[in-house]
Design a protein around this motif. Sequence first.
Motif, short mmCIF file in Angstrom:
data_model
loop_
_atom_site.label_atom_id
_atom_site.label_comp_id
_atom_site.label_asym_id
_atom_site.label_seq_id
_atom_site.Cartn_x
_atom_site.Cartn_y
_atom_site.Cartn_z
N UNK A 206 -7.93 -0.42 -3.02
CA UNK A 206 -6.98 -1.42 -3.50
C UNK A 206 -6.67 -2.47 -2.43
N UNK A 207 -7.10 -2.21 -1.19
CA UNK A 207 -6.83 -3.16 -0.12
C UNK A 207 -5.56 -2.85 0.66
N UNK A 208 -5.02 -1.63 0.51
CA UNK A 208 -3.85 -1.26 1.29
C UNK A 208 -4.26 -1.03 2.75
N UNK A 209 -3.34 -1.34 3.65
CA UNK A 209 -3.63 -1.25 5.08
C UNK A 209 -3.21 0.11 5.63
N UNK A 210 -4.09 0.69 6.46
CA UNK A 210 -3.78 1.95 7.14
C UNK A 210 -3.34 1.61 8.55
N UNK A 211 -2.07 1.84 8.87
CA UNK A 211 -1.53 1.48 10.18
C UNK A 211 -1.70 2.64 11.15
N UNK A 212 -2.31 2.41 12.33
CA UNK A 212 -2.44 3.48 13.32
C UNK A 212 -1.07 3.85 13.88
N UNK B 284 -0.21 5.10 5.56
CA UNK B 284 -0.25 4.20 4.40
C UNK B 284 1.17 4.04 3.87
N UNK B 285 1.55 2.81 3.62
CA UNK B 285 2.86 2.52 3.05
C UNK B 285 2.77 1.17 2.33
N UNK B 286 2.25 1.22 1.10
CA UNK B 286 2.04 -0.02 0.36
C UNK B 286 2.11 0.22 -1.13
N UNK B 287 1.98 -0.85 -1.88
CA UNK B 287 2.09 -0.78 -3.34
C UNK B 287 0.90 -1.48 -3.98
N UNK B 288 0.27 -0.83 -4.93
CA UNK B 288 -0.76 -1.43 -5.77
C UNK B 288 -0.23 -1.43 -7.19
N UNK B 289 -0.11 -2.61 -7.78
CA UNK B 289 0.48 -2.75 -9.11
C UNK B 289 -0.55 -3.29 -10.09
N UNK C 233 -4.01 -5.07 -18.70
CA UNK C 233 -5.19 -5.94 -18.71
C UNK C 233 -6.04 -5.77 -17.46
N UNK C 234 -5.67 -4.77 -16.63
CA UNK C 234 -6.36 -4.47 -15.37
C UNK C 234 -6.19 -5.57 -14.33
N UNK C 235 -5.17 -6.41 -14.49
CA UNK C 235 -4.83 -7.34 -13.42
C UNK C 235 -4.20 -6.54 -12.29
N UNK C 236 -4.39 -7.01 -11.06
CA UNK C 236 -3.94 -6.24 -9.89
C UNK C 236 -3.18 -7.14 -8.93
N UNK C 237 -2.08 -6.63 -8.41
CA UNK C 237 -1.31 -7.26 -7.35
C UNK C 237 -1.04 -6.20 -6.29
N UNK C 238 -1.16 -6.59 -5.02
CA UNK C 238 -1.06 -5.61 -3.94
C UNK C 238 -0.07 -6.07 -2.87
N UNK C 239 0.73 -5.14 -2.41
CA UNK C 239 1.54 -5.31 -1.19
C UNK C 239 0.92 -4.37 -0.16
N UNK C 240 0.05 -4.89 0.73
CA UNK C 240 -0.78 -4.02 1.58
C UNK C 240 0.00 -3.08 2.48
N UNK C 241 1.12 -3.56 3.05
CA UNK C 241 1.92 -2.69 3.92
C UNK C 241 3.36 -3.18 3.90
#
Length: 244
Positions: free
Chosen positions: A119-125, A134-139, A143-151
């Motif tokens: 989904x493009x979420x960021x993995x923070x070391x 990981x601390x993000x949101x994939x919405x 209609x399978x539209x996607x919006x992401x808050x990576x971190x």
Amino acid sequence: MKKQNVFSIGSLALLAVLFVALNMVSSGLLKGFRFDLTENRLFTLSDGTARILENLEEPVTLRLYFSQEASREIPAVRAYASRVDELLEEFVNRSGGMVSVRRIDPMPFSEEEDEAASYGLQAAPINTAGDTLYFGIAASNSLDDLQVMPFLQPSKEKFLEYDLAKIVSLLGNPEKKVLGLLSTLPMGGGFDPAAGMVEPWVIHQQLGQLFDIRALNPAEESLPDDLDVLLLVHPRGLGDGLLY
């Protein structure tokens, strides 16, 4: 003395029964009621967010990815995660069933971790051992539209409600409204003979994410019929027809 002890024990027993009964009654009567006693009303949705949630046309699913084990020794992040979780629950409560939340713990080398990365979420070391958080949101919507808050960064907490409301609005109302922009200022950018190419104003770029912007000519005598919203920004020299 024994009689006093009996009365004392009886009083305590009666108080215990009343306490349990009061909790049962209050749980039923006050279910769904919330009280925000924080100084800046951190847990109270703004009127704009409430209107967005009440007028969604598509169901929206919010997937909260949060690494429980990796965050165990980071109290600031865990506290912010609780704040995010409570705000998401408030979105669900105010949406009339149109918003749902899935809480996912992406353990290392798991399918959930692969899903979060896809989904493009960021993995923070978080340490030198290579552990990540990981601390993000994939919405998404139906209609399978996607919006992401990576971190989700605790330092940007004051923007949290806006960012969430924005992605819910985009997914819950996928057909953009038409915004007519009536202005004599170069908000949309373009070419300036003196300065060359001029970037669009930031507010113009932000509005473009939410609306189909249509620049209107101030010299026209009427407005298009298909506008949903009209925005006037320092309009000068408008004719009588357009003013009317």
